[in-house]
Design a protein around this motif. Structure first.
Motif, PDB file in Angstrom:
ATOM      1  N   HIS A  67     110.838  19.598  -1.467  1.00  0.00           N
ATOM      2  CA  HIS A  67     109.765  19.909  -0.524  1.00  0.00           C
ATOM      3  C   HIS A  67     108.382  19.729  -1.141  1.00  0.00           C
ATOM      4  O   HIS A  67     107.446  20.464  -0.820  1.00  0.00           O
ATOM      5  CB  HIS A  67     109.903  21.328   0.037  1.00  0.00           C
ATOM      6  N   ALA A 119     109.039  25.585   4.751  1.00  0.00           N
ATOM      7  CA  ALA A 119     110.153  24.987   5.489  1.00  0.00           C
ATOM      8  C   ALA A 119     109.700  24.305   6.784  1.00  0.00           C
ATOM      9  O   ALA A 119     110.097  23.162   7.057  1.00  0.00           O
ATOM     10  CB  ALA A 119     111.219  26.041   5.767  1.00  0.00           C
ATOM     11  N   SER A 122     107.781  21.171   5.878  1.00  0.00           N
ATOM     12  CA  SER A 122     108.704  20.198   5.286  1.00  0.00           C
ATOM     13  C   SER A 122     109.471  19.450   6.370  1.00  0.00           C
ATOM     14  O   SER A 122     109.710  18.242   6.267  1.00  0.00           O
ATOM     15  CB  SER A 122     109.692  20.899   4.350  1.00  0.00           C
ATOM     16  N   HIS A 123     109.858  20.166   7.399  1.00  0.00           N
ATOM     17  CA  HIS A 123     110.595  19.538   8.502  1.00  0.00           C
ATOM     18  C   HIS A 123     109.740  18.475   9.184  1.00  0.00           C
ATOM     19  O   HIS A 123     110.237  17.373   9.504  1.00  0.00           O
ATOM     20  CB  HIS A 123     111.017  20.605   9.516  1.00  0.00           C
TER      21      HIS A 123
END
Length: 281
Positions: A67, A119, A122-123
């Protein structure tokens, strides 16, 4: 780091139809050249999905892990120090690929050795790289060109947002002008060391430019100009054997003595001595 190795100038591998290249970053595909200092003739984005490692950008070391988004600007000296099962993507492009259309505002490529993302972020970034990679594999056509261009612009806008958030930089009217100044500086620092040139190009007075620069960097524009010139001088001295007289000329100094005086005032050491010390590392 010994300067017996000259800086490898890596060209951009790309199709004839557009100056952009994207591929998966996999352990067996990591080019051998990256283990030595090299300079890019393009901008590069590295997206690390898994693995661990470190890379060095302009003599500063950054950690790479899952990430992590890294942006290496054209001209920066880059080298991988460690790469343990790194997986992800690397994307390279020439600025010509993003020539602005009429009235189009564009993001500034903001170099960053490593942004560690949450998160949700990162997606978003992972999805954009997946889409870019899929589109890149399609047959060459005008639709592919436009699709890649808009996806890349979206990725750069997202990268700018993340960079600003990491440095607590709010979107304010003057910040767009500050970004323009940094972009102009990157293009012209070798020819122009005077504030007047940059202020004129931005349709500002020298006082206005000084206020904007101080607001977002905490430094006057002259200091940013000199720091950029100094960084390039350090690159030349550490990684090349270019004669100091030629180096000074390349950086806009008509007299090598003035360059040496500037360098010593900044670092407390002569260019020749700096090169000797770099060779011993």
């Amino acid at each position: 780091m010994s300067n017996k190795y000259q800086i490898e100038q890596i060209p951009l591998e790309h199709s004839a139809w557009a100056p952009i290249f994207i591929a998966k970053l996999e352990p067996q595909q990591l080019p051998n050249v990256v283990n030595l200092p090299h300079r890019h003739s393009f901008h590069e984005l590295l997206w690390i999905k898994a693995g661990a490692g470190r890379h060095q950008v302009d003599q500063q070391s950054y950690r790479l892990q899952a990430h992590t988004l890294a942006l290496v600007a054209q001209g920066q000296v880059h080298v991988f120090e460690q790469a343990d099962q790194l997986n992800g993507y690397y994307l390279r492009y020439d600025q010509a690929f993003l020539q602005p259309q009429a009235h189009e505002q564009q993001p500034l490529f903001q170099a960053n050795g490593g942004l560690q993302l949450s998160a949700p972020d990162s997606h978003i970034i992972d999805s954009l790289f997946d889409l870019l990679a899929q589109e890149y594999q399609r047959e060459d056509c005008a639709a592919k060109y436009h699709s890649l261009r808009h996806l890349l612009l979206t990725l750069l806008w997202q990268s700018q947002r993340l960079n600003q958030a990491a440095h607590d930089q709010p979107q304010q009217p003057n910040y767009a002008i500050y970004r323009q100044f940094l972009g102009l500086l990157e293009q012209a620092f070798q020819q122009h060391h005077d504030i007047h040139y940059y202020a004129t190009q931005l349709n500002l007075s020298k006082t206005q430019l000084a206020q904007i620069s101080s607001q977002y960097s905490g430094q006057p524009p002259k200091r940013l100009i000199l720091k950029r010139v100094l960084l390039e001088a350090q690159r030349y001295l550490q990684f090349t054997s270019l004669p100091i007289q030629q180096l000074a000329h390349n950086l806009g100094f008509h007299d090598p003595f003035h360059f040496s005086k500037f360098f010593k005032q900044e670092l407390g050491i002569s260019p020749r001595r700096y090169r000797e010390q770099s060779t011993k590392k």
